[in-house]
Write a protein that holds these residues in place. Structure first.
Motif, PDB file in Angstrom:
ATOM      1  N   TYR A 148       5.781   2.282  -7.893  1.00  0.00           N
ATOM      2  CA  TYR A 148       5.323   1.433  -6.798  1.00  0.00           C
ATOM      3  C   TYR A 148       6.508   0.804  -6.067  1.00  0.00           C
ATOM      4  CZ  TYR A 148       0.288   1.555  -7.650  1.00  0.00           C
ATOM      5  OH  TYR A 148      -1.021   1.959  -7.752  1.00  0.00           O
ATOM      6  N   VAL A 149       7.471   0.322  -6.823  1.00  0.00           N
ATOM      7  CA  VAL A 149       8.653  -0.301  -6.207  1.00  0.00           C
ATOM      8  C   VAL A 149       9.385   0.707  -5.324  1.00  0.00           C
ATOM      9  CG1 VAL A 149      10.935  -1.270  -6.689  1.00  0.00           C
ATOM     10  CG2 VAL A 149       8.932  -2.063  -7.978  1.00  0.00           C
ATOM     11  N   GLU A 150       9.558   1.921  -5.822  1.00  0.00           N
ATOM     12  CA  GLU A 150      10.258   2.942  -5.047  1.00  0.00           C
ATOM     13  C   GLU A 150       9.498   3.270  -3.764  1.00  0.00           C
ATOM     14  OE1 GLU A 150      11.975   7.530  -5.502  1.00  0.00           O
ATOM     15  OE2 GLU A 150      10.712   6.657  -7.068  1.00  0.00           O
ATOM     16  N   ALA A 151       8.184   3.435  -3.867  1.00  0.00           N
ATOM     17  CA  ALA A 151       7.389   3.805  -2.694  1.00  0.00           C
ATOM     18  C   ALA A 151       7.427   2.718  -1.629  1.00  0.00           C
ATOM     19  CB  ALA A 151       5.946   4.089  -3.109  1.00  0.00           C
ATOM     20  N   PHE A 152       7.299   1.454  -2.024  1.00  0.00           N
ATOM     21  CA  PHE A 152       7.232   0.383  -1.039  1.00  0.00           C
ATOM     22  C   PHE A 152       8.612  -0.090  -0.586  1.00  0.00           C
ATOM     23  CE2 PHE A 152       2.896   0.604  -2.244  1.00  0.00           C
ATOM     24  CZ  PHE A 152       2.187   0.134  -1.147  1.00  0.00           C
ATOM     25  N   THR A 153       9.650   0.293  -1.323  1.00  0.00           N
ATOM     26  CA  THR A 153      11.005   0.083  -0.810  1.00  0.00           C
ATOM     27  C   THR A 153      11.186   0.922   0.447  1.00  0.00           C
ATOM     28  OG1 THR A 153      11.921  -0.390  -3.004  1.00  0.00           O
ATOM     29  CG2 THR A 153      13.460   0.358  -1.309  1.00  0.00           C
ATOM     30  N   GLU A 154      10.612   2.110   0.443  1.00  0.00           N
ATOM     31  CA  GLU A 154      10.713   3.010   1.589  1.00  0.00           C
ATOM     32  C   GLU A 154       9.758   2.627   2.709  1.00  0.00           C
ATOM     33  OE1 GLU A 154       9.964   7.758   2.693  1.00  0.00           O
ATOM     34  OE2 GLU A 154      10.079   7.111   0.607  1.00  0.00           O
ATOM     35  N   SER A 155       8.510   2.315   2.358  1.00  0.00           N
ATOM     36  CA  SER A 155       7.480   2.131   3.394  1.00  0.00           C
ATOM     37  C   SER A 155       7.314   0.699   3.864  1.00  0.00           C
ATOM     38  CB  SER A 155       6.133   2.627   2.863  1.00  0.00           C
ATOM     39  OG  SER A 155       5.632   1.761   1.853  1.00  0.00           O
ATOM     40  N   GLY A 156       7.605  -0.276   3.002  1.00  0.00           N
ATOM     41  CA  GLY A 156       7.278  -1.653   3.336  1.00  0.00           C
ATOM     42  C   GLY A 156       5.773  -1.865   3.313  1.00  0.00           C
ATOM     43  N   PHE A 157       5.327  -3.045   3.729  1.00  0.00           N
ATOM     44  CA  PHE A 157       3.920  -3.421   3.640  1.00  0.00           C
ATOM     45  C   PHE A 157       3.222  -3.511   4.990  1.00  0.00           C
ATOM     46  CE2 PHE A 157       5.787  -4.882  -0.302  1.00  0.00           C
ATOM     47  CZ  PHE A 157       4.809  -4.659  -1.248  1.00  0.00           C
ATOM     48  N   THR A 158       3.979  -3.428   6.081  1.00  0.00           N
ATOM     49  CA  THR A 158       3.382  -3.675   7.393  1.00  0.00           C
ATOM     50  C   THR A 158       2.237  -2.717   7.699  1.00  0.00           C
ATOM     51  OG1 THR A 158       5.435  -4.599   8.261  1.00  0.00           O
ATOM     52  CG2 THR A 158       3.828  -3.812   9.870  1.00  0.00           C
ATOM     53  N   GLY A 159       2.406  -1.433   7.416  1.00  0.00           N
ATOM     54  CA  GLY A 159       1.353  -0.469   7.702  1.00  0.00           C
ATOM     55  C   GLY A 159       0.048  -0.832   7.017  1.00  0.00           C
ATOM     56  N   GLY A 160       0.113  -1.137   5.729  1.00  0.00           N
ATOM     57  CA  GLY A 160      -1.094  -1.500   4.993  1.00  0.00           C
ATOM     58  C   GLY A 160      -1.704  -2.801   5.472  1.00  0.00           C
ATOM     59  N   LEU A 161      -0.867  -3.783   5.776  1.00  0.00           N
ATOM     60  CA  LEU A 161      -1.367  -5.064   6.273  1.00  0.00           C
ATOM     61  C   LEU A 161      -2.001  -4.926   7.648  1.00  0.00           C
ATOM     62  CD1 LEU A 161       1.599  -7.271   5.048  1.00  0.00           C
ATOM     63  CD2 LEU A 161      -0.782  -7.453   4.270  1.00  0.00           C
ATOM     64  N   ASN A 162      -1.547  -3.946   8.423  1.00  0.00           N
ATOM     65  CA  ASN A 162      -2.145  -3.733   9.735  1.00  0.00           C
ATOM     66  C   ASN A 162      -3.604  -3.297   9.640  1.00  0.00           C
ATOM     67  OD1 ASN A 162       0.083  -4.487  11.237  1.00  0.00           O
ATOM     68  ND2 ASN A 162       0.850  -2.409  11.514  1.00  0.00           N
ATOM     69  N   TRP A 163      -4.004  -2.725   8.523  1.00  0.00           N
ATOM     70  CA  TRP A 163      -5.425  -2.405   8.335  1.00  0.00           C
ATOM     71  C   TRP A 163      -6.249  -3.689   8.399  1.00  0.00           C
ATOM     72  CZ3 TRP A 163      -7.130   2.109   4.800  1.00  0.00           C
ATOM     73  CH2 TRP A 163      -6.246   3.184   4.915  1.00  0.00           C
ATOM     74  N   TYR A 164      -5.767  -4.741   7.738  1.00  0.00           N
ATOM     75  CA  TYR A 164      -6.470  -6.028   7.770  1.00  0.00           C
ATOM     76  C   TYR A 164      -6.446  -6.638   9.170  1.00  0.00           C
ATOM     77  CZ  TYR A 164      -6.482  -6.094   2.639  1.00  0.00           C
ATOM     78  OH  TYR A 164      -6.704  -5.799   1.316  1.00  0.00           O
ATOM     79  N   ARG A 165      -5.353  -6.470   9.864  1.00  0.00           N
ATOM     80  CA  ARG A 165      -5.211  -7.071  11.192  1.00  0.00           C
ATOM     81  C   ARG A 165      -6.134  -6.440  12.222  1.00  0.00           C
ATOM     82  NH1 ARG A 165       1.229  -6.991   9.833  1.00  0.00           N
ATOM     83  NH2 ARG A 165       1.186  -8.914   8.587  1.00  0.00           N
ATOM     84  N   ASN A 166      -6.796  -5.358  11.844  1.00  0.00           N
ATOM     85  CA  ASN A 166      -7.752  -4.699  12.736  1.00  0.00           C
ATOM     86  C   ASN A 166      -9.204  -4.966  12.356  1.00  0.00           C
ATOM     87  OD1 ASN A 166      -6.554  -2.759  14.897  1.00  0.00           O
ATOM     88  ND2 ASN A 166      -5.200  -2.547  13.126  1.00  0.00           N
ATOM     89  N   LEU A 167      -9.458  -5.900  11.465  1.00  0.00           N
ATOM     90  CA  LEU A 167     -10.831  -6.148  11.032  1.00  0.00           C
ATOM     91  C   LEU A 167     -11.738  -6.548  12.198  1.00  0.00           C
ATOM     92  CD1 LEU A 167     -10.234  -7.915   7.606  1.00  0.00           C
ATOM     93  CD2 LEU A 167     -11.524  -5.808   7.965  1.00  0.00           C
ATOM     94  N   ASP A 168     -11.249  -7.420  13.080  1.00  0.00           N
ATOM     95  CA  ASP A 168     -12.079  -7.813  14.226  1.00  0.00           C
ATOM     96  C   ASP A 168     -12.240  -6.645  15.199  1.00  0.00           C
ATOM     97  OD1 ASP A 168     -12.351 -10.288  13.124  1.00  0.00           O
ATOM     98  OD2 ASP A 168     -11.258 -11.382  14.690  1.00  0.00           O
ATOM     99  N   ARG A 169     -11.190  -5.869  15.385  1.00  0.00           N
ATOM    100  CA  ARG A 169     -11.276  -4.701  16.264  1.00  0.00           C
ATOM    101  C   ARG A 169     -12.257  -3.677  15.679  1.00  0.00           C
ATOM    102  NH1 ARG A 169      -6.219  -4.028  16.809  1.00  0.00           N
ATOM    103  NH2 ARG A 169      -5.953  -5.061  18.800  1.00  0.00           N
ATOM    104  N   ASN A 170     -12.255  -3.518  14.369  1.00  0.00           N
ATOM    105  CA  ASN A 170     -13.223  -2.616  13.736  1.00  0.00           C
ATOM    106  C   ASN A 170     -14.658  -3.082  13.990  1.00  0.00           C
ATOM    107  OD1 ASN A 170     -11.174  -1.035  12.657  1.00  0.00           O
ATOM    108  ND2 ASN A 170     -11.175  -2.087  10.692  1.00  0.00           N
ATOM    109  N   TRP A 171     -14.853  -4.383  13.933  1.00  0.00           N
ATOM    110  CA  TRP A 171     -16.179  -4.966  14.195  1.00  0.00           C
ATOM    111  C   TRP A 171     -16.666  -4.565  15.584  1.00  0.00           C
ATOM    112  CZ3 TRP A 171     -17.823  -8.734  17.751  1.00  0.00           C
ATOM    113  CH2 TRP A 171     -19.052  -9.339  17.491  1.00  0.00           C
ATOM    114  N   GLU A 172     -15.751  -4.535  16.535  1.00  0.00           N
ATOM    115  CA  GLU A 172     -16.112  -4.132  17.895  1.00  0.00           C
ATOM    116  C   GLU A 172     -16.342  -2.622  17.990  1.00  0.00           C
ATOM    117  OE1 GLU A 172     -12.906  -5.427  20.339  1.00  0.00           O
ATOM    118  OE2 GLU A 172     -13.263  -7.559  19.999  1.00  0.00           O
ATOM    119  N   LEU A 173     -15.426  -1.848  17.417  1.00  0.00           N
ATOM    120  CA  LEU A 173     -15.459  -0.402  17.593  1.00  0.00           C
ATOM    121  C   LEU A 173     -16.597   0.276  16.841  1.00  0.00           C
ATOM    122  CD1 LEU A 173     -11.635   0.401  17.358  1.00  0.00           C
ATOM    123  CD2 LEU A 173     -13.050   0.339  19.424  1.00  0.00           C
ATOM    124  N   THR A 174     -17.083  -0.352  15.774  1.00  0.00           N
ATOM    125  CA  THR A 174     -18.127   0.284  14.973  1.00  0.00           C
ATOM    126  C   THR A 174     -19.529  -0.229  15.318  1.00  0.00           C
ATOM    127  OG1 THR A 174     -17.799  -1.338  13.191  1.00  0.00           O
ATOM    128  CG2 THR A 174     -16.564   0.737  13.043  1.00  0.00           C
TER     129      THR A 174
END
Length: 319
Positions: A221-247
């Motif tokens: 896990y440490v190796e994978a997230f050293t490369e990717s960081g967390f922003t991509g995964g956190l952006n899923w949460y940041r779209n919760l309101d947009r998902n509410w609209e789009l779905t």
């Protein structure tokens, strides 16, 4: 043996772990994970005669991580799965998801039922009927901005907390939401303390890890997230309101494919078999029942790998 390769879709590249031959099974991970969370099921389901594929979903691992926050909506995530099935030369697949991956799996089954032979969600049931308010706004008003979704909203804040010490982050997250955590640590709802962070919700991990979690797992896990960081995964949460609209167009739609819901006995979301059965069956008339995994918490496929593999194998074989 697990093979790794990249799949080019329309505008996105996904890294994929694959094993076995036979009917296609797509395994979708949650937050904060990557293909590795399905390592046990890749081997187990492949041995049962299936072609098993576990992608790093967009924003994670070695897959593309678009910079635009708006590139992580539920229709886009579901579209990745549809594109992946086609790119692998198949017309249909069994789709299985855990946590956020379960939300994507349910969405794929709702949006493209023609491509889903059966669907299984682990830890997260199908989306309930549409609420009158967008979820982030509703949580902000109800909990004064302390609900963990809202803590994740502000770019850079959770990233800084999680990235400060990756080893500690994953020890606390994985142990803290597992069935191995102390019984007296049940922060429901998960509200971030004033001046604190998300990791404050998790108990101090023990010096010796529980049997289901090894030092090698933490290192992966440490190796994978050293490369990717967390922003991509956190952006899923940041779209919760947009998902509410789009779905909105899918409000009231039901899942017609055979469906299964699995949850750990010690998952904080577990509300009893009868309640969960009723909730899932309303949204998925083909529901084959809720299966509760004794002693497991949120990370069912890692905490009880043989048990979950057997549950999924029986479900898939039955379909």
């Amino acid at each position: 043996m697990i093979e790794h390769h990249d799949v080019e879709l329309s505008g996105i590249r996904l890294h994929v772990a694959e094993q076995g031959a036979g009917p296609l099974v797509v395994l979708l991970h949650g937050f904060p994970e990557f293909w590795y969370s399905w390592r046990h099921q890749l081997a187990g389901l492949a041995a049962a005669g299936y072609r098993v594929v576990a992608p790093d979903q967009r924003g994670y691992g070695r897959s593309d991580r678009p910079a635009d926050v708006g590139a992580y909506t539920l229709p886009q995530l579901a579209g990745d799965v549809i594109g992946l099935i086609r790119a692998l030369g198949e017309k249909q697949a069994f789709v299985v998801g855990h946590d956020w991956g379960a939300m994507v799996a349910w969405a794929v089954a709702t949006m493209r039922p023609d491509m889903v032979r059966a669907v299984a969600g682990v830890s997260v049931p199908p989306l309930p009927p549409r609420e009158p308010q967008p979820p982030l706004r509703a949580a902000r008003e109800r909990f004064g901005g302390r609900f963990y979704w809202n803590y994740f909203e502000t770019p850079g804040v959770a990233e800084a907390e999680f990235g400060k010490d990756l080893d500690t982050t994953f020890r606390r997250m994985l142990f803290g939401a597992s069935g191995s955590r102390p019984a007296d640590r049940e922060p429901v709802p998960p509200l971030v303390p004033p001046g604190g962070g998300f990791l404050d919700l998790a108990p101090e991990p023990p010096a010796t890890l529980p049997a289901w979690l090894t030092e090698a797992d933490i290192a992966a896990y440490v190796e994978a997230f050293t490369e990717s960081g967390f922003t991509g995964g956190l952006n899923w949460y940041r779209n919760l309101d947009r998902n509410w609209e789009l779905t909105a167009v899918y409000d009231g739609a039901v899942i017609t494919a055979p469906a299964l819901f699995v949850i750990g006995e010690r998952d904080r979301a577990f509300a009893g078999v009868e309640a969960m059965d009723a909730a899932v069956a309303t949204l998925a008339p083909g529901h084959r029942g809720t299966v509760v995994v004794p002693g497991a918490g949120h990370w069912v496929q890692q905490e009880a790998p043989e048990r979950l593999t057997g549950i999924l194998r029986d479900f898939l074989d039955g379909v």
